[in-house]
Scaffold this active site. Structure first.
Site, mmCIF file in Angstrom:
data_model
loop_
_atom_site.group_PDB
_atom_site.id
_atom_site.type_symbol
_atom_site.label_atom_id
_atom_site.label_comp_id
_atom_site.label_asym_id
_atom_site.label_seq_id
_atom_site.Cartn_x
_atom_site.Cartn_y
_atom_site.Cartn_z
ATOM 1 N N THR A 32 0.848 -1.183 0.000
ATOM 2 C CA THR A 32 0.000 0.000 0.000
ATOM 3 C C THR A 32 0.891 1.243 0.000
ATOM 4 O O THR A 32 2.112 1.145 0.082
ATOM 5 C CB THR A 32 -0.874 0.066 1.269
ATOM 6 O OG1 THR A 32 -0.049 0.462 2.378
ATOM 7 C CG2 THR A 32 -1.507 -1.275 1.575
ATOM 8 N N GLU A 83 13.927 -1.642 -1.091
ATOM 9 C CA GLU A 83 14.709 -1.297 -2.288
ATOM 10 C C GLU A 83 13.915 -0.418 -3.249
ATOM 11 O O GLU A 83 14.460 0.478 -3.891
ATOM 12 C CB GLU A 83 15.146 -2.585 -2.999
ATOM 13 C CG GLU A 83 15.893 -2.391 -4.314
ATOM 14 C CD GLU A 83 17.192 -1.613 -4.150
ATOM 15 O OE1 GLU A 83 18.086 -2.100 -3.461
ATOM 16 O OE2 GLU A 83 17.299 -0.505 -4.712
ATOM 17 N N GLY A 141 -2.171 8.823 -18.351
ATOM 18 C CA GLY A 141 -1.930 8.134 -17.082
ATOM 19 C C GLY A 141 -0.495 8.237 -16.605
ATOM 20 O O GLY A 141 -0.064 7.474 -15.743
ATOM 21 N N GLU A 144 -0.025 11.574 -11.604
ATOM 22 C CA GLU A 144 -1.041 11.265 -10.597
ATOM 23 C C GLU A 144 -2.354 11.908 -11.044
ATOM 24 O O GLU A 144 -2.345 12.846 -11.853
ATOM 25 C CB GLU A 144 -0.614 11.846 -9.244
ATOM 26 C CG GLU A 144 0.662 11.243 -8.669
ATOM 27 C CD GLU A 144 0.506 9.782 -8.268
ATOM 28 O OE1 GLU A 144 -0.592 9.402 -7.816
ATOM 29 O OE2 GLU A 144 1.468 9.014 -8.433
ATOM 30 N N ASP A 155 7.340 14.330 -3.971
ATOM 31 C CA ASP A 155 7.769 12.932 -4.021
ATOM 32 C C ASP A 155 9.290 12.832 -4.188
ATOM 33 O O ASP A 155 9.933 11.944 -3.621
ATOM 34 C CB ASP A 155 7.051 12.207 -5.167
ATOM 35 C CG ASP A 155 7.261 10.710 -5.092
ATOM 36 O OD1 ASP A 155 6.947 10.128 -4.030
ATOM 37 O OD2 ASP A 155 7.768 10.123 -6.067
ATOM 38 N N LYS A 159 12.093 11.050 -1.593
ATOM 39 C CA LYS A 159 13.166 10.131 -1.993
ATOM 40 C C LYS A 159 14.529 10.656 -1.542
ATOM 41 O O LYS A 159 15.391 9.887 -1.110
ATOM 42 C CB LYS A 159 13.122 9.908 -3.507
ATOM 43 C CG LYS A 159 11.920 9.055 -3.915
ATOM 44 C CD LYS A 159 11.693 9.040 -5.416
ATOM 45 C CE LYS A 159 10.472 8.186 -5.767
ATOM 46 N NZ LYS A 159 10.052 8.362 -7.172
#
Lengths: 295, 295
Positions: A32, A83, A141, A144, A155, A159
């Site tokens: 999830t 990972e 697509g 988001e 995002d 990271k």
């Protein structure tokens, strides 16, 4: 899902039920992107489960909760494998871990860490307005549902935080400097079809930056950089010789400059998003876990 | 070395002595490029040792001996780790192994697998004759003492064979098609200072190929390709958009095109030779072995 099962169950309730099974060598594979599952990680670890997940949320928790999760994993001798947090199936975290474990020192990590932003700036050549390119990418697509989730750079920041913590920095998400590509007036409120006409008013700004970069023989890339204990995500000019300039399509690319890889960096590049390569990365982690565990 | 020790000992004799120690969880770390040690691998495995090595010779043995070595490792449940065989410290073998283990299928592997040949063709711009560039590279220690060992492409062929066997191909070194850069009349006899003037007679051939490539917007690279069960090493024209064209300095670069990494390949790039990065790779293998073994 748990909420749809015959006996309604919370993640913590599920963890308790699992604990009663007294399993050995079992793992929770959290596929999830939910906070509710992450909140139950301590319960799962206490239920004697290892954790394998592409879910980034545990690794970007506020430092105290992150630290106590790591301590619990240590104390219960449980593996936590993630990972796919950066670059999906690309060998990013394992490479970084091998560098550190073998005594190398990270000088700089720089990367194109968003497949969507990689695609947008690889495709952008000034001929199609930026807002139209984003709208088309959303249709296909490639973004988001709310493209601001990509354009905000948030995002990429997550990271960078995960990479920063991996090299031992005590960093919080708020300490990552993020330069959002969403103009300030468009950042609030729910996404609607009005977003693209509004974004179009900023097309000339992107075009100007693109033309300026091109006049210097450079390209625009949305880059995350980790150096000297600082993390920053922003739209950058890269010369055509720059290690990151060779990414194509929606490739992720990440360059590690270290004490040993100093003249030219160690670079990992390739598709860094998508169900298939992410599933492959999660499965690789499960296989690694099997390898680590006593028979 | 063993031959210099007080009690003169052969590798096989050493293996026997080790066997009498009845060690558990011990490993032979073979940091030679010798055949004599490889010949004793079976004795070391029978002495209950795992093997960690940058030495390529075991993996390019004639198939029967290679196969029986692998069978012995299997039977004795011993690890054989050789990440540094291709690309030194770069994550090449581990990435390939993860791809295969997680069910991906390799379509094509292509790479610049020789740091020396990478350097020579990255540096060559037609302004300095090729023979002079090779002579200068030798002066700087960038080539083997006999530069024909690099120019022959034989080392690239060995690496291709190792990759081919890793993906399950039953291949022999003689089946790798190697296009040597050493003109046929210069291939025999010991190396002497006469080599460079003799090589200079072929400078115009290299220049012509370079000019032809440049006229098509391409560059020359010495590339190894593994595809459709065939392996070939040769000087190739690569367009500037080619996945391998971004290698710099003496970088190795290797691109995996697979069923999942099909639109753009998974690419690993960076310095692929040198004592420090090779030592790091060997040490990483030792750490992995520790991780695999029961405590």
């Amino acid at each position: 899902s748990l909420s749809g099962s015959r006996r309604r169950m919370t993640p913590a309730g599920f963890a308790e039920a699992v604990a009663r099974l007294e399993l050995t060598n079992a793992a929770l594979v959290d596929c999830t992107a939910d906070d509710s599952i992450v909140e139950a990680y301590p319960a799962f670890i206490n239920a004697n489960l290892h954790i394998v997940t592409p879910n980034k949320r545990a690794n970007v928790l506020p430092w105290r909760r992150y630290e106590s999760l790591k301590e619990l994993l240590d104390r219960r001798q449980k593996y936590f494998l993630y990972e796919t947090n950066v670059g999906a199936g690309l060998p990013v975290m394992s490479t970084l871990r091998d560098l550190i474990a073998s005594g190398d020192e990270v000088v700089k990590i720089e990367g194109i860490l968003s497949g969507t932003l990689s695609y947008l700036f690889n495709a952008y050549d000034g001929s199609v307005p930026f807002s139209q390119l984003v709208a088309e990418a959303r249709e296909m697509g490639f973004t988001e549902p709310d493209p601001r989730d990509d354009l905000s750079g948030h995002d990429v920041a997550r990271k960078l935080l995960i990479l920063a913590r991996e090299i031992g920095l005590k960093m919080e998400i708020a300490q990552v400097r993020v330069h959002s590509l969403v103009p300030p007036p468009l950042r609030r409120g729910p996404f609607s079809s009005q977003f693209f006409p509004a974004l179009a008013r900023y097309d000339s700004t992107v075009l100007k930056r693109f033309e300026a970069a091109r006049s210097r023989g450079s390209v625009l890339r949305y880059v995350g950089i980790l150096e000297n204990g600082r993390a920053e995500a922003s739209l950058m000019e890269c010369s055509r010789n720059h290690p990151l300039a060779s990414a194509k399509g929606s490739d992720n690319i990440i360059a590690f400059t270290t004490t040993r890889y100093s003249r030219t960096p160690l670079v990992v590049q390739g598709p860094g998003a998508g169900a298939d390569v992410t599933a492959m990365g999660v499965f690789s982690d499960i296989l690694k876990l099997l390898h680590y565990l006593p028979e």
